[in-house]
Design an enzyme around this catalytic site. Structure first.
Site: not given
Ligand code: DGL
Length: 270
Positions: A44, A75, A77, A189-190
């Site tokens: 992120g 994810c 992002t 964000c997951t």
């Molecule tokens: N889980 C990720 C998402 O859905 C983000 C986590 C990160 O910042 O690496 O955006």
């Protein structure tokens, strides 16, 4: 189709487990590899170029090594930045994760929707397009709540989390003009559904959270419909970097069917 070809779920950290939970409900017999780019976490705060390079490179290596039947970029992002690129370079079905703005727009009564995501996600043109297409008659307030990624990572390792982190995420929306009218919050964000209870307390009653996990699982079930599913080995988690904190994740991974309780079922991508 090789019956033991896995579904590969990819996220920089534990966030994709929120998607895996829904996949398990629909496809309990599907062989799964849960791949976490912990060496690149968090995405992120990275640039678009950095995220795209990591995701394309890693998914290329992983698909050569493990021959998945389908890849889910679990994810927001990575998906909002690199989904189209990955689809261009890999010859395997790819399911992405996009902010659940459409269902949120259908559910809001006040007409004011909040969106919590990483800094990289909330600035993506992809999000602008979803807002224009599905929420043009609504007000969409965005807030970058990257701290929640670390909170979810800590929670799943059994570590304490400062509740001020959740309060700051709620205030980031509440303190904007119109923020007190937010009744529906997109968890874009997951990682964030993994701390939904804590966020619920921080927002207080009257706010509903919406995420894309159930829809993604339905899409995966649809794309794999009729395919034979057999496990040739127990499902496991794949990491890109060995680090001391990984062992602490074993109980959480086991809850998602990745290894027996407290016995790490993990590999490091070499
Ligand atoms: N889980 C990720 C998402 O859905 C983000 C986590 C990160 O910042 O690496 O955006």
């Amino acid at each position: 189709m090789d019956a033991s070809a896995p579904i590969l779920l990819f996220d920089p950290g534990v966030g994709g487990l929120s998607v895996l939970g829904e996949v398990r409900r629909l496809l309990p017999d599907a062989p799964v590899i849960y791949a976490a780019d912990n060496g690149g976490l968090p995405y992120g705060t990275k640039t678009e170029a950095e995220v795209a390079a990591r995701v394309c490179g890693l998914l290329g290596r992983m698909s050569e090594r493990y021959r998945p039947r389908l890849i889910c970029i679990a994810c927001n992002t990575a998906s909002t930045i690199a989904l189209a690129m990955v689809r261009d370079v890999l010859n395997v079905p790819i399911v992405g994760t996009v902010p659940a703005i459409k269902p949120a727009a259908e559910q809001t009564r006040s007409g004011v929707i909040g969106l919590l995501g990483t800094a990289a996600t909330i600035r993506q043109p992809y999000v602008d397009r979803l807002a224009a297409e599905f929420a043009a008659d609504k007000r969409l307030l965005r807030h970058a709540a990257g701290e929640l990624v670390g909170a979810a990572e800590a929670k799943l390792r059994g570590l304490p989390v400062d509740p001020a982190i959740y309060a700051r995420a709620a205030a980031g929306l509440r303190d904007q003009p119109g923020g007190m009218e937010v009744d529906t919050v997109v968890l874009a964000c997951t990682h964030f559904p993994l701390v939904a209870d804590e966020l619920g307390e921080a927002f207080g009653p009257g706010v509903r959270f919406v995420d894309g996990a159930a829809g993604i699982a339905r899409r995966i079930a649809h794309l794999t419909q009729g395919q034979p599913l057999t496990r040739s080995r127990p499902d496991f988690a794949l990491f890109t970097k060995d680090e001391p904190g990984l062992a602490a994740l074993a109980p959480a991974l086991a809850q998602y069917g990745l290894g027996p309780d407290r016995t790490p079922a993990m590999e490091i991508l070499t």
